[in-house]
Scaffold this active site. Sequence first.
Site, PDB file in Angstrom:
ATOM      1  CG  ASN A 145       7.910   2.983   2.949  1.00 22.51           C
ATOM      2  OD1 ASN A 145       7.527   2.542   2.200  1.00 22.51           O
ATOM      3  ND2 ASN A 145       7.330   3.537   3.947  1.00 22.51           N
ATOM      4  CD  GLU A 176       7.780   0.744   8.179  1.00 21.83           C
ATOM      5  OE1 GLU A 176       7.641   0.901   7.195  1.00 21.83           O
ATOM      6  OE2 GLU A 176       8.321   0.170   8.992  1.00 21.83           O
ATOM      7  NE  ARG A 204       4.145  -1.833   8.107  1.00 19.75           N
ATOM      8  CZ  ARG A 204       4.519  -1.780   6.784  1.00 19.75           C
ATOM      9  NH1 ARG A 204       5.530  -1.159   6.253  1.00 19.75           N
ATOM     10  NH2 ARG A 204       3.700  -2.639   6.053  1.00 19.75           N
ATOM     11  CB  CYS A 244       4.295   4.029  -1.958  1.00 17.14           C
ATOM     12  SG  CYS A 244       2.752   3.855  -1.344  1.00 17.14           S
ATOM     13  CB  ALA A 261      -2.822  -4.153  -1.522  1.00 23.41           C
ATOM     14  CB  SER A 262       1.083  -6.912   0.953  1.00 29.04           C
ATOM     15  OG  SER A 262       1.621  -7.923   1.624  1.00 29.04           O
ATOM     16  CG  HIS A 297       3.542   3.371   5.861  1.00 30.22           C
ATOM     17  ND1 HIS A 297       3.831   2.590   4.478  1.00 30.22           N
ATOM     18  CD2 HIS A 297       4.523   3.161   6.786  1.00 30.22           C
ATOM     19  CE1 HIS A 297       5.021   1.891   4.799  1.00 30.22           C
ATOM     20  NE2 HIS A 297       5.343   2.067   6.102  1.00 30.22           N
ATOM     21  N   GLY A 321       4.516 -11.537  -2.430  1.00 28.20           N
ATOM     22  CA  GLY A 321       5.011 -12.456  -1.363  1.00 28.20           C
ATOM     23  C   GLY A 321       3.848 -12.400  -0.379  1.00 28.20           C
ATOM     24  N   GLY A 322       3.088 -11.672  -0.107  1.00 31.83           N
ATOM     25  CA  GLY A 322       2.200 -11.650   1.082  1.00 31.83           C
ATOM     26  C   GLY A 322       2.895 -11.357   2.218  1.00 31.83           C
ATOM     27  CE1 TYR A 328      -2.358 -10.025  10.457  1.00 30.77           C
ATOM     28  CE2 TYR A 328      -1.045  -8.709  12.133  1.00 30.77           C
ATOM     29  CZ  TYR A 328      -2.187  -9.341  11.587  1.00 30.77           C
ATOM     30  OH  TYR A 328      -3.236  -9.369  12.370  1.00 30.77           O
ATOM     31  CG  ASN A 331       3.264  -6.360  -3.172  1.00 33.31           C
ATOM     32  OD1 ASN A 331       2.461  -7.303  -2.529  1.00 33.31           O
ATOM     33  ND2 ASN A 331       4.451  -6.814  -3.863  1.00 33.31           N
TER      34      ASN A 331
HETATM   35  O1  SUG Z   1       6.123  -1.812   3.355  1.00 31.26           O
HETATM   36  N1  SUG Z   1       4.555  -3.595   0.756  1.00 31.26           N
HETATM   37  C1  SUG Z   1       4.831  -2.273   1.365  1.00 31.26           C
HETATM   38  C2  SUG Z   1       4.281  -1.235   0.650  1.00 31.26           C
HETATM   39  C3  SUG Z   1       4.649   0.222   1.107  1.00 31.26           C
HETATM   40  C4  SUG Z   1       4.088   1.163   0.885  1.00 31.26           C
HETATM   41  N2  SUG Z   1       4.844   2.413   1.021  1.00 31.26           N
HETATM   42  C5  SUG Z   1       4.017   3.595   1.778  1.00 31.26           C
HETATM   43  N3  SUG Z   1       2.626   3.641   2.027  1.00 31.26           N
HETATM   44  N4  SUG Z   1       4.782   4.560   1.777  1.00 31.26           N
HETATM   45  C6  SUG Z   1       4.998  -2.433   2.706  1.00 31.26           C
HETATM   46  O2  SUG Z   1       4.050  -2.857   3.256  1.00 31.26           O
HETATM   47  C7  SUG Z   1       4.436  -5.902   0.073  1.00 31.26           C
HETATM   48  C8  SUG Z   1       5.554  -6.976  -0.343  1.00 31.26           C
HETATM   49  C9  SUG Z   1       4.995  -8.245  -0.639  1.00 31.26           C
HETATM   50  O3  SUG Z   1       3.847  -8.858   0.046  1.00 31.26           O
HETATM   51  O4  SUG Z   1       5.455  -9.031  -1.655  1.00 31.26           O
HETATM   52  C10 SUG Z   1       5.250  -4.677   0.841  1.00 31.26           C
HETATM   53  O5  SUG Z   1       6.265  -4.768   1.233  1.00 31.26           O
END
Ligand code: SUG
Length: 448
Positions: free
Chosen positions: A110, A174, A214, A371, A27-28, A250, A19-20, A23, A365
């Site tokens: 998280n 988080e 965060r 994670c 990767a997301s 994170h 879903g991007g 921010y 993502n």
């Molecule tokens: O919170 N990605 C999560 C990834 C969480 C990774 N967790 C740790 N590092 N512990 C986040 O950013 C992306 C969802 C999207 O873009 O569709 C997302 O929520």
Amino acid sequence: MKSYEVNFDGLVGPTHNYGGLSYGNVASQSNSQQSSNPKEAALQGLAKMKALMDMGFQQGVLAPQERPDVAALRRLGFAGSDAQVIQQAAKEAMPLLVASCSASSMWVANAATVSPSADTADGRVHFTAANLNCKYHRSIEHPTTSRVLGAMFANPQHFAHHAALPAVAQFGDEGAANHTRFCRAYGEAGVEFFVFGRSAFDTRYPAPQKYPARQTLEASQAVARLHGLREEGVVYAQQNPSVIDQGVFHNDVIAVGNGEVLFYHEDAFLETDKMLAELSSKLAKVGGKFQSVCVPRSAVTVDDAVRSYLFNSQLLSRPDGSMLLIVPEECRGNERVWQYLQGLTGSGGVIREVKVFDLKQSMQNGGGPACLRLRVALNETELAAVNPGVIMTAPLYESLTQWVERHYRDRMTENDLADPQLLLECRGALDELTQILKLGAVYPFQIN
Ligand code: SUG
């Protein structure tokens, strides 16, 4: 008494999509709008759980959440039948529908912060669900997270659950992604290490310029108070704001710890020497000998770390006292990282072996091996008090694999999210899952 670190992995939900939405999470952002494969994502996660179980580690599973979250859409003003709510949101506010469909609860590092009983004032294992309030799609997770954790760790004699902190950015929390515990043995008192990105109330602390920090210091302090941790058993450290601005959203993207060992990047923290000295002296007071393994920027850059997720690895203790690092496939794809890892395991140090896993669906993502798991240190009595339905076994792995094969789609795009049939499919699947995992009623559609 024997004690263990149990890894509870998040089972990827049937709406896994790109879903991007995050921010600051490279990767997301860069995979936004690509089509995803929920079935493959769930099977990749299950394969990791099975492999760890087969290696002799204690492994559990944490259920995904109900998505699309129709109740969340109703709170934003969409009305009518469930199908109408989804159709109206798809027509008028697609980003909100996408957010309400995110399978982000899979990243259970998280989900909560967990303090083992040896560290807490009342001798129980404490859980605080993370409010995740930096991102809307994640801020809607904690009520169900609390119910699922409550169903897994139900015995009040051993387990204490705290609701998420107040849902404002000043208490942005988080969970375990910014929390590490050092100890000599899992059942002995340890040192809990809280890493924050900024302070909400004290302007002396620097903050990143580009991407959000965060986790706040004040949130970490509140969790330590709720869990009844001793001052002597806690260390706070600030993440280097410049690495947050390079995509380290994170701390578990730039450091990982286990037992007496911290594996971290040279640029991860502010005031690193002071922090290492405090960790070392506090761990010594409980009988431990702190060791740190610093990865120099000359070998691996912060950009390499963010792209390969080298530090989003699982550092696991083997019976002979050496450690094993579980890394994502992307580490093998990065020449500098792979070379570093060859040198590390051949150096005669504590980290002796690296195992590689294909977690590409989650990685796209921003979610690596670390994670996807929530670590819970438990002694034998506490482990026996955990709901046995969520402990991984060969038959459970088989049932979950078949359940995924039966219910999951192998392709998901925005059009699929707008299909009201998806909601019915997901509810049917999750209803069956709560029976497989013996969780009882935990989802809004089962309660209301
Ligand atoms: O919170 N990605 C999560 C990834 C969480 C990774 N967790 C740790 N590092 N512990 C986040 O950013 C992306 C969802 C999207 O873009 O569709 C997302 O929520």
